[in-house]
Design a protein around this motif. Structure first.
Motif, short mmCIF file in Angstrom:
data_model
loop_
_atom_site.label_atom_id
_atom_site.label_comp_id
_atom_site.label_asym_id
_atom_site.label_seq_id
_atom_site.Cartn_x
_atom_site.Cartn_y
_atom_site.Cartn_z
N PHE A 4 16.20 21.50 -12.58
CA PHE A 4 17.13 22.43 -12.93
C PHE A 4 16.76 23.73 -13.39
CE2 PHE A 4 19.15 18.24 -13.86
CZ PHE A 4 19.92 17.81 -13.07
N ARG A 37 26.93 23.60 -10.65
CA ARG A 37 26.33 22.71 -9.74
C ARG A 37 25.34 21.62 -10.46
NH1 ARG A 37 25.97 27.54 -6.88
NH2 ARG A 37 24.04 27.90 -7.36
N GLU A 38 24.65 22.21 -11.42
CA GLU A 38 23.45 21.36 -12.00
C GLU A 38 24.21 20.47 -13.00
OE1 GLU A 38 20.48 23.77 -13.55
OE2 GLU A 38 20.04 24.55 -11.81
N GLU A 41 25.32 17.56 -10.74
CA GLU A 41 24.38 16.63 -10.34
C GLU A 41 23.81 15.99 -11.59
OE1 GLU A 41 19.75 17.12 -8.74
OE2 GLU A 41 21.16 18.82 -8.26
N CYS A 42 23.66 16.64 -12.74
CA CYS A 42 23.05 15.98 -13.95
C CYS A 42 23.80 14.84 -14.31
CB CYS A 42 22.90 16.98 -15.07
SG CYS A 42 22.40 16.41 -16.53
#
Length: 136
Positions: A4, A37-38, A41-42
């Motif tokens: 990230f 976005r991260e 995903e995280c």
């Protein structure tokens, strides 16, 4: 866990608690398109992690989060929320990208306990994790 650019994810203690740190202190942890976005995903990873029992979110630097131009403007790396944002659809994103918050596996929807360790300012979208504005 890693790769990230806007977050730092580290296990604490025996690894059952994950520390998710907003990691853009030079930008006061402003939430840009890469951040959103991260975060998706995280938290998808966290939901699938059987060893994780709880999450602590904090911000690197002097404040938890703020809203400078890269959140409000459509500049490079920004979300574009200030120009053409389709906020009426309950999401965040830039240009043609819209991440609908109610459907994202973000802290508000995480099935595991999430604690926001807020220090200093908490402005704009950062209030989502504090129970203010659109929060918990």
């Amino acid at each position: 866990r890693g790769g990230f650019t806007t977050l730092r994810v580290t296990p604490e203690g025996d690894g059952r608690i994950l520390h998710v740190e907003l990691n853009r202190p030079e930008k006061r942890n402003a939430m840009n398109a890469a951040f959103w976005r991260e975060m998706v995903e995280c938290f998808q990873d966290i939901e699938q992690d059987p060893t994780c029992r709880a999450v602590v979110i904090s911000g690197a630097g002097k404040i938890f989060t703020a809203v400078p131009g890269d959140l409000l403007g459509a500049g490079e790396g920004g979300t574009g929320m200030g120009r053409g944002h389709r906020g009426d659809q309950g999401g965040v994103g830039g240009g043609d990208t819209l991440i609908p918050i109610p459907h994202c596996p973000l802290p508000l929807q995480c099935p595991k306990p999430v604690i926001a360790a807020v220090h200093g300012a908490c402005v704009g979208a950062g209030e989502l994790g504090t129970g203010k504005g659109g929060g918990v």
